[in-house]
Design an enzyme around this catalytic site. Structure first.
Site, mmCIF file in Angstrom:
data_model
loop_
_atom_site.group_PDB
_atom_site.id
_atom_site.type_symbol
_atom_site.label_atom_id
_atom_site.label_comp_id
_atom_site.label_asym_id
_atom_site.label_seq_id
_atom_site.Cartn_x
_atom_site.Cartn_y
_atom_site.Cartn_z
ATOM 1 N N HIS A 94 0.829 -1.214 0.000
ATOM 2 C CA HIS A 94 0.000 0.000 0.000
ATOM 3 C C HIS A 94 0.863 1.264 0.000
ATOM 4 C CE1 HIS A 94 -3.462 -2.593 0.914
ATOM 5 N NE2 HIS A 94 -2.650 -3.194 1.764
ATOM 6 N N SER A 139 13.612 21.644 -16.189
ATOM 7 C CA SER A 139 12.382 22.439 -16.246
ATOM 8 C C SER A 139 12.668 23.744 -16.974
ATOM 9 C CB SER A 139 11.886 22.722 -14.825
ATOM 10 O OG SER A 139 10.957 23.785 -14.818
ATOM 11 N N GLU A 175 8.426 8.443 -17.174
ATOM 12 C CA GLU A 175 7.058 8.938 -17.304
ATOM 13 C C GLU A 175 6.490 8.647 -18.691
ATOM 14 O OE1 GLU A 175 7.393 12.668 -14.145
ATOM 15 O OE2 GLU A 175 7.582 13.037 -16.274
#
Length: 473
Positions: free
Chosen positions: A153, A274, A287
């Site tokens: 979890h 970025s 990703e």
């Protein structure tokens, strides 16, 4: 070229709508080989004359060379690669080459080309899976004793090792290899000679063409041979499972590389910055793999939907099997290559582990002292909640057991991992045993891959030698 029975020419917008040259380009070299083998068989069976065969082989070779040199000119009005090649040969070689399509339909021709391409791509995927498994086994060996938290979890649950974690994914990708290897057996069967769907009255030799093209045998029922695309569904299903495994791995890499977890560092080679935040180091490769998984899932739904309502034999809907196949192969192969490199250059860091992570091991210690497990579980849960060692021993008094602080101090995360000795556990010795076993299994899969490729290469050489033999006559 195929409109002699019509009174009108096809409208330009219809021609553009129905042509598939962009997708078919990948099949060009397979179609050349296919047509060489088919016509060699036709001559061997005395269906076409040697002079016809020589011209056909000559201009097939010229078409091949022009394609390899990016000089072949495609005519979009000719619908597809297959008709473009036939038109080229007939245009250069004259009427005598018009026999090249005898005892063959585009129905069996196209699906034969598709199976030939798919088997090569399956082998490419397997090679990339083998490389990825190898990287994971290297990491497993290197970090067999590197203690990290294991999660359920996404909460720290029990101490484990990073080697055990990597070994789990190596096992998943090994199964991916096994699934694709099984699929290969069903893909590598030859439909050629089935014609439109009912076979032919010519005395062809389907086994000979299958041999020249490197197939393991023929899809014997001619209707099944041209109509079925379950092999495409099976391939994309396998590729979707691979992407599922890759996506889960990449999700963990993304999480573990965050400043909150911070126990791995992705190499600069596999991250981006970025446009506004100078401190950022973004895991874009991981990703994108996670994102592109949805594309392969979509391709699987695409092909299933194409097939769900069409009758046997051929329907034009089947032209739509190429895009999902090609795209899925491209996504999976590129993803496997970059994730292998990313993992190979990844750095594993030391990290703090929540001391409560040994709770299960404390409960196990109590069980060894004679406390039933569920009682031990509840006693340790109270201890974790209160951190009151005195209360712990009070709860143990009904069992005439006392636990010393020294005994608990000995239960370090590393000691807890070392105590696990069950089959497949995170114990360092067990991890290393499984690494060695997995390497032997991977070596076996490498040999299988080499044998499959050799069979295809040998068939290509055999076809090539037969083609060359007619140049000497």
């Amino acid at each position: 070229m195929l409109r002699k029975r019509f009174n009108k020419n096809i409208k330009k917008e219809v021609a553009n709508f129905t042509q598939s040259i962009a997708e078919d380009r990948r099949l060009f070299l397979y179609d050349i080989w296919n047509t060489q083998a088919h016509n060699l068989m036709l001559h061997r069976q005395e269906i076409i004359k040697e002079e016809n065969l020589k011209l056909i082989l000559k201009y097939l070779e010229k078409a091949k060379q022009e394609f390899l040199n990016n000089e072949f000119i495609f005519d979009e009005e000719l619908e597809d690669v297959h008709i473009n090649i036939e038109n080229y040969v007939r245009g250069k070689g004259g009427k005598k080459t018009g026999v090249l399509h005898t005892a063959r339909s585009r129905n069996d021709q196209v699906v034969t080309d598709t199976r030939m391409l798919c088997r090569d791509e399956i082998n490419n995927v397997i090679e990339n899976l083998i490389n990825l498994a190898g990287v994971l086994l290297e990491l497993s060996e290197k970090h067999a004793g590197t203690i990290v938290p294991g999660y359920t979890h996404l909460q720290q649950a029990q101490p484990t090792t990073f080697g055990h974690f990597c070994l789990a994914y190596a096992g998943a990708f090994k199964r991916d290899i096994e699934r694709l290897s099984e699929t290969y057996k069903r893909v590598n069967l030859c439909p050629l000679g089935s014609c439109a769907f009912a076979g032919t009255s010519f005395q062809i030799d389907r086994k000979f063409t299958a041999e020249l093209l490197g197939f393991d045998g023929a899809v014997e029922n001619s209707l099944d041979a041209v109509s079925s695309r379950d092999f495409a569904v099976e391939i994309i299903s396998n590729l979707a499972i691979i992407m599922s495994n890759l996506s889960r791995l990449c999700e963990e890499i993304i999480i573990f590389a965050t400043s909150e977890f911070n126990f791995i560092e992705i190499s600069d080679d596999y991250t981006t910055g970025s446009s506004i935040m100078p401190q950022k180091k973004n895991p874009d490769v991981a990703e994108l793999i996670r994102g592109r998984t949805g594309r392969v899932y979509g391709n699987l739904i695409n092909i299933l939907t194409v097939l769900k309502g069409i009758t046997y034999s051929y329907n034009r809907d089947l032209q739509e099997d190429k895009k999902p196949l090609w795209d899925s192969f491209d996504v999976v192969n590129s993803s496997l290559v970059v994730v292998s490199g990313m993992l190979a250059e990844m750095k594993v860091k030391e990290l703090e582990i929540n001391p409560d992570i040994i709770a299960t091991d404390i409960a196990n210690l109590l069980v060894q002292k004679g406390v039933p497990f569920r009682d031990a579980y509840n006693i340790v849960a109270d201890f974790i909640k209160s951190s009151d060692f005195k209360k712990l021993n009070e709860n143990l008094s009904e069992f005439n057991i006392k636990l010393t602080g020294e005994e608990i101090k000995l239960l370090t995360p590393a000691a807890c991992v070392e105590m696990r000795n069950s089959l497949g556990s995170s114990n360092q010795v067990e991890v290393l045993r499984l690494v060695e076993k997995s390497r032997k299994e991977i070596d076996s899969k490498i040999r299988d891959l080499e044998n499959r490729r050799k069979k295809i290469d040998d068939a290509r050489l055999k076809t090539g030698k037969l083609v060359k033999s007619y140049k000497k006559h």
